[in-house]
Design an enzyme around this catalytic site. Structure first.
Site, PDB file in Angstrom:
ATOM      1  N   ALA A  17      -5.295  17.403   1.969  1.00 23.32           N
ATOM      2  CA  ALA A  17      -5.955  16.121   1.688  1.00 23.32           C
ATOM      3  C   ALA A  17      -7.305  16.324   1.007  1.00 23.32           C
ATOM      4  CB  ALA A  17      -6.105  15.328   2.984  1.00 23.32           C
ATOM      5  N   ARG A  40      -6.097  19.018   7.292  1.00 29.76           N
ATOM      6  CA  ARG A  40      -6.416  20.055   8.283  1.00 29.76           C
ATOM      7  C   ARG A  40      -7.313  19.505   9.384  1.00 29.76           C
ATOM      8  NH1 ARG A  40      -9.209  25.473   6.371  1.00 29.76           N
ATOM      9  NH2 ARG A  40     -10.372  23.929   5.193  1.00 29.76           N
ATOM     10  N   GLY A 145      -0.682  19.145 -15.847  1.00 26.92           N
ATOM     11  CA  GLY A 145      -1.115  18.281 -16.952  1.00 26.92           C
ATOM     12  C   GLY A 145      -2.609  18.011 -16.873  1.00 26.92           C
ATOM     13  N   LYS A 200      -5.518  27.582 -18.320  1.00 24.47           N
ATOM     14  CA  LYS A 200      -6.566  26.692 -18.855  1.00 24.47           C
ATOM     15  C   LYS A 200      -7.804  26.740 -17.958  1.00 24.47           C
ATOM     16  CE  LYS A 200      -6.291  23.449 -15.643  1.00 24.47           C
ATOM     17  NZ  LYS A 200      -7.326  22.792 -14.867  1.00 24.47           N
TER      18      LYS A 200
HETATM   19  N1  LIG Z   1      -8.894  18.272  -8.226  1.00 25.23           N
HETATM   20  C1  LIG Z   1      -8.204  18.156  -9.352  1.00 25.23           C
HETATM   21  O1  LIG Z   1      -8.611  17.442 -10.276  1.00 25.23           O
HETATM   22  C2  LIG Z   1      -6.914  18.898  -9.506  1.00 25.23           C
HETATM   23  C3  LIG Z   1      -6.578  19.982  -8.711  1.00 25.23           C
HETATM   24  N2  LIG Z   1      -5.408  20.640  -8.894  1.00 25.23           N
HETATM   25  C4  LIG Z   1      -5.032  21.752  -8.065  1.00 25.23           C
HETATM   26  O2  LIG Z   1      -4.767  21.270  -6.743  1.00 25.23           O
HETATM   27  C5  LIG Z   1      -4.984  22.329  -5.809  1.00 25.23           C
HETATM   28  C6  LIG Z   1      -5.829  21.790  -4.665  1.00 25.23           C
HETATM   29  O3  LIG Z   1      -7.093  21.487  -5.217  1.00 25.23           O
HETATM   30  P1  LIG Z   1      -8.011  20.301  -4.771  1.00 25.23           P
HETATM   31  O4  LIG Z   1      -7.319  19.302  -3.935  1.00 25.23           O
HETATM   32  O5  LIG Z   1      -8.667  19.808  -5.966  1.00 25.23           O
HETATM   33  O6  LIG Z   1      -9.053  21.141  -3.901  1.00 25.23           O
HETATM   34  P2  LIG Z   1     -10.150  20.611  -2.915  1.00 25.23           P
HETATM   35  O7  LIG Z   1     -11.130  21.705  -2.757  1.00 25.23           O
HETATM   36  O8  LIG Z   1     -10.587  19.270  -3.307  1.00 25.23           O
HETATM   37  O9  LIG Z   1      -9.318  20.432  -1.554  1.00 25.23           O
HETATM   38  C7  LIG Z   1      -8.655  21.479  -0.940  1.00 25.23           C
HETATM   39  C8  LIG Z   1      -8.139  20.976   0.387  1.00 25.23           C
HETATM   40  O10 LIG Z   1      -7.489  22.040   1.059  1.00 25.23           O
HETATM   41  C9  LIG Z   1      -8.085  22.216   2.345  1.00 25.23           C
HETATM   42  N3  LIG Z   1      -8.051  23.626   2.655  1.00 25.23           N
HETATM   43  C10 LIG Z   1      -8.942  24.584   2.378  1.00 25.23           C
HETATM   44  N4  LIG Z   1      -8.523  25.760   2.865  1.00 25.23           N
HETATM   45  C11 LIG Z   1      -7.362  25.511   3.461  1.00 25.23           C
HETATM   46  C12 LIG Z   1      -6.463  26.301   4.192  1.00 25.23           C
HETATM   47  N5  LIG Z   1      -6.674  27.582   4.388  1.00 25.23           N
HETATM   48  N6  LIG Z   1      -5.376  25.694   4.684  1.00 25.23           N
HETATM   49  C13 LIG Z   1      -5.132  24.391   4.500  1.00 25.23           C
HETATM   50  N7  LIG Z   1      -5.966  23.579   3.829  1.00 25.23           N
HETATM   51  C14 LIG Z   1      -7.057  24.151   3.334  1.00 25.23           C
HETATM   52  C15 LIG Z   1      -9.484  21.675   2.231  1.00 25.23           C
HETATM   53  O11 LIG Z   1      -9.966  21.298   3.507  1.00 25.23           O
HETATM   54  C16 LIG Z   1      -9.249  20.493   1.314  1.00 25.23           C
HETATM   55  O12 LIG Z   1      -8.789  19.390   2.053  1.00 25.23           O
HETATM   56  C17 LIG Z   1      -5.632  23.473  -6.589  1.00 25.23           C
HETATM   57  O13 LIG Z   1      -4.665  24.439  -6.866  1.00 25.23           O
HETATM   58  C18 LIG Z   1      -6.094  22.818  -7.875  1.00 25.23           C
HETATM   59  O14 LIG Z   1      -6.101  23.705  -8.977  1.00 25.23           O
HETATM   60  C19 LIG Z   1      -4.523  20.238  -9.857  1.00 25.23           C
HETATM   61  C20 LIG Z   1      -4.790  19.169 -10.657  1.00 25.23           C
HETATM   62  C21 LIG Z   1      -6.005  18.415 -10.536  1.00 25.23           C
HETATM   63  O1  LIG Z   2      -6.583  20.843 -13.071  1.00 23.81           O
HETATM   64  C1  LIG Z   2      -7.458  20.036 -13.268  1.00 23.81           C
HETATM   65  C2  LIG Z   2      -7.372  19.007 -14.319  1.00 23.81           C
HETATM   66  O2  LIG Z   2      -6.104  18.969 -14.877  1.00 23.81           O
HETATM   67  C3  LIG Z   2      -8.692  20.077 -12.455  1.00 23.81           C
HETATM   68  O3  LIG Z   2      -9.498  21.072 -12.941  1.00 23.81           O
HETATM   69  P1  LIG Z   2     -10.553  21.756 -11.990  1.00 23.81           P
HETATM   70  O4  LIG Z   2      -9.768  22.436 -10.891  1.00 23.81           O
HETATM   71  O5  LIG Z   2     -11.303  22.687 -12.848  1.00 23.81           O
HETATM   72  O6  LIG Z   2     -11.413  20.649 -11.442  1.00 23.81           O
END
Ligand SMILES: NC(=O)C1=CN([C@@H]2O[C@H](COP(=O)(O)OP(=O)(O)OC[C@H]3O[C@@H](n4cnc5c(N)ncnc54)[C@H](O)[C@@H]3O)[C@@H](O)[C@H]2O)C=CC1
Ligand SMILES: O=C(CO)COP(=O)(O)O
Length: 376
Positions: A17, A40, A145, A200
């Site tokens: 989340a 979590r 994307g 990227k």
């Molecule tokens: N934020 C964005 O714009 C985008 C992110 N992504 C990808 O989505 C994935 C998740 O990124 P975000 O949600 O942005 O990261 P974030 O840092 O916003 O959230 C990560 C979440 O995972 C939880 N977390 C951390 N360590 C953990 C563990 N050991 N076990 C379970 N949960 C844990 C955190 O508490 C947090 O809720 C990454 O691979 C990122 O590259 C893909 C597209 C867009």
């Molecule tokens: O994957 C993403 C946009 O498509 C988000 O990029 P960042 O993880 O660098 O914020």
């Protein structure tokens, strides 16, 4: 947990989340699904349930009533028709061990929303899922994307691609992951789609470094353009289709991530360019910047495949503290004097023409939001 959901709506689960997991949950809920998030921290689950907010990750965004959350994994997965995974890539394997008892033999699609490779093994997220859950790859899909979470959470029109070796799985997931502001296309090139998202990030770190140092648009355009060549050469050597890197998961995401201050990879690069050490940057980052952990395994895979990645090499050197960020360039400054052809290593696509076709494709895809799940 109290849910105020439509009993006839399809139930989906989102594991993680953070900013992307919560945003994707909103996409699915706004598309008509009954969404249960796994967080979590019980306090976060409580905030999502009671205030319909995730204030740390998505400040100011109201979440739909059909979205609820729990910190109990079994509860989150109970009755889910599709399962979306959005935890930091380096934690996926551990999370899958906890998940395994609840998803064992079922045929429910598992969808990776993540954009990293596992540092220890160099495996893509779909490969980690396949290995850790010993499941049929046809059950796995990946979403990628130009998808900066906060923009989508604010309902700004966006496209993505859902990829699976099974067209049926990709289409089922794409049908679920669509609404008035989010359109999912489909393809069957999982390798290209996943590596597009991983690579990227590395180029976005380089662009952040350029910004931090204070260089201008020529440097950035040169690095983005040559970065796309590196991404394409690498991915094609790993079995991807060249066209995928010219689509939403490649060029599309490269543009979004390199341009936006919302990007955490870009932000991490900017701090490095301003002179902070890798350790300081890690301390300052509040959210996941996948690129930092993916650099080393990607370079290892590149070397094994004989692919040159001078920009990614320089990012690694800046991270290691062995290169002054001001020396960053679209080429290695230690290159020999022989002029290099602009064409890619594989020599199939002429640089300028390929790039122009890439822009045309990306533009067409945005203009062309169709009514059914379409090929990327
Ligand atoms: N934020 C964005 O714009 C985008 C992110 N992504 C990808 O989505 C994935 C998740 O990124 P975000 O949600 O942005 O990261 P974030 O840092 O916003 O959230 C990560 C979440 O995972 C939880 N977390 C951390 N360590 C953990 C563990 N050991 N076990 C379970 N949960 C844990 C955190 O508490 C947090 O809720 C990454 O691979 C990122 O590259 C893909 C597209 C867009
Ligand atoms: O994957 C993403 C946009 O498509 C988000 O990029 P960042 O993880 O660098 O914020």
């Amino acid at each position: 947990m109290t849910r105020k959901n439509d009993a006839s709506a399809p139930r989906v689960a989102v594991i993680g989340a953070g900013s992307w997991g919560t945003t994707f949950g909103k996409i699915l809920a706004d598309g008509g699904a009954d969404v249960v998030m796994w967080a979590r921290r019980p306090e976060l689950a409580q905030e999502i349930n009671e205030a319909k907010r995730n204030s740390k990750y998505l400040p100011g965004v109201n979440l739909p009533r059909s979205m609820s959350a729990t910190s109990d994994l079994a509860d989150a997965l109970n009755g889910a028709e599709q399962i979306f995974l959005s935890v930091p890539s380096q934690s996926l394997r551990d999370n899958l061990s906890a998940l395994r008892p609840f998803v064992g033999d079922s045929r429910v699609p598992l969808v990776s929303l993540m954009k990293g490779v596992e540092k220890r093994t160099g495996l893509r997220m779909s490969q980690v899922i396949e290995q850790a859950l010993e499941c049929d790859p046809a059950r796995i899909a990946v979403a990628s994307g130009p998808n900066l979470a906060l923009e989508i959470a604010r309902e700004q029109p966006t496209a993505a691609v859902i990829s699976s070796v099974s067209a049926e799985t990709a289409e089922a997931v794409a049908r679920r992951a669509r609404n008035s502001y989010f359109r999912s296309f489909v393809n069957m090139d999982v390798v290209g789609t996943e590596f597009g998202g991983v690579l990227k990030n590395l180029i976005a770190v380089a662009i952040g470094i350029v910004d931090g140092v204070g260089y201008g648009e020529n440097t950035k355009a040169s690095i983005i353009t040559r970065g796309l060549v590196e991404m394409t050469d690498f991915a094609v050597a790993q079995g991807a289709e060249r066209e995928t890197l010219q689509g939403l998961a490649g060029l599309g995401d490269l543009i979004a991530t390199c341009q936006s201050p919302l990007s955490r990879n870009n932000t991490a690069g900017r701090l490095l360019g301003q002179g902070y050490s890798f350790q300081d940057v890690v301390k300052q980052m509040q959210q996941t910047a996948e690129g930092l952990a993916s650099v080393a395994p990607i370079l290892q895979l590149a070397r094994a495949a004989g692919v040159q990645m001078p920009i990614v090499e320089q990012v690694k050197r800046v991270l290691d503290g062995t290169m002054d960020p001001r020396d960053i360039a679209p080429h290695l400054t230690t290159d020999d004097d022989t002029p290099q052809g602009e064409r890619t290593n594989n020599g199939q696509a002429g640089g300028g023409a390929a790039l122009w076709r890439s822009f045309q494709r990306a533009f067409d895809q945005f203009l062309n939001g169709g009514r059914s799940a379409q090929g990327d």
